[in-house]
Design an enzyme around this catalytic site. Structure first.
Site, PDB file in Angstrom:
ATOM      1  N   CYS A  23     -22.208  -3.780 -13.500  1.00  0.00           N
ATOM      2  CA  CYS A  23     -23.354  -3.902 -14.412  1.00  0.00           C
ATOM      3  C   CYS A  23     -23.624  -2.578 -15.142  1.00  0.00           C
ATOM      4  O   CYS A  23     -23.962  -1.574 -14.514  1.00  0.00           O
ATOM      5  CB  CYS A  23     -24.568  -4.329 -13.584  1.00  0.00           C
ATOM      6  N   CYS A  26     -27.186  -1.232 -14.746  1.00  0.00           N
ATOM      7  CA  CYS A  26     -27.347  -0.732 -13.370  1.00  0.00           C
ATOM      8  C   CYS A  26     -26.819   0.700 -13.270  1.00  0.00           C
ATOM      9  O   CYS A  26     -27.423   1.550 -12.613  1.00  0.00           O
ATOM     10  CB  CYS A  26     -26.605  -1.620 -12.376  1.00  0.00           C
TER      11      CYS A  26
END
Length: 98
Positions: A23, A26
């Site tokens: 991600c 993230c």
């Protein structure tokens, strides 16, 4: 999952960062989360949970997108946010509940 349950039932607020290695947002949040953890040491806990390695925790809390942040205290969800967020907002949130 038992250790996770014990952790979120703490008297201290516990910010859980549900993330995934693949991600992009993230990865952007990772240094912010580290800084928040250092700044709130002794007052709050910050925990990262990889949703790919801990699918049971992700399912239990209905995590459908990452990053998702959930603030727990005494086992109760006090706050939840999906997507990126700035450091100041996270620090303010944790200090309000510390």
């Amino acid at each position: 999952m038992n250790a996770f349950q014990e952790l979120i039932h703490s008297e201290q607020p516990v910010l859980v960062d549900f993330y995934a290695d693949w991600c992009g947002p993230c990865k952007t949040m990772s240094p912010v989360i580290r800084e928040v953890a250092r700044a709130t040491e002794g007052k709050a806990r910050v925990v990262k949970i990889n949703v790919d390695n801990n699918s049971s925790a992700a399912q239990a809390y209905g995590i459908s997108g990452v990053p998702t942040f959930i603030l727990f205290k005494k086992g109760q969800i006090l706050w939840r946010h999906s997507g990126t967020i700035d450091k100041a907002s996270l620090l303010n949130l944790l200090m309000q509940h510390a």
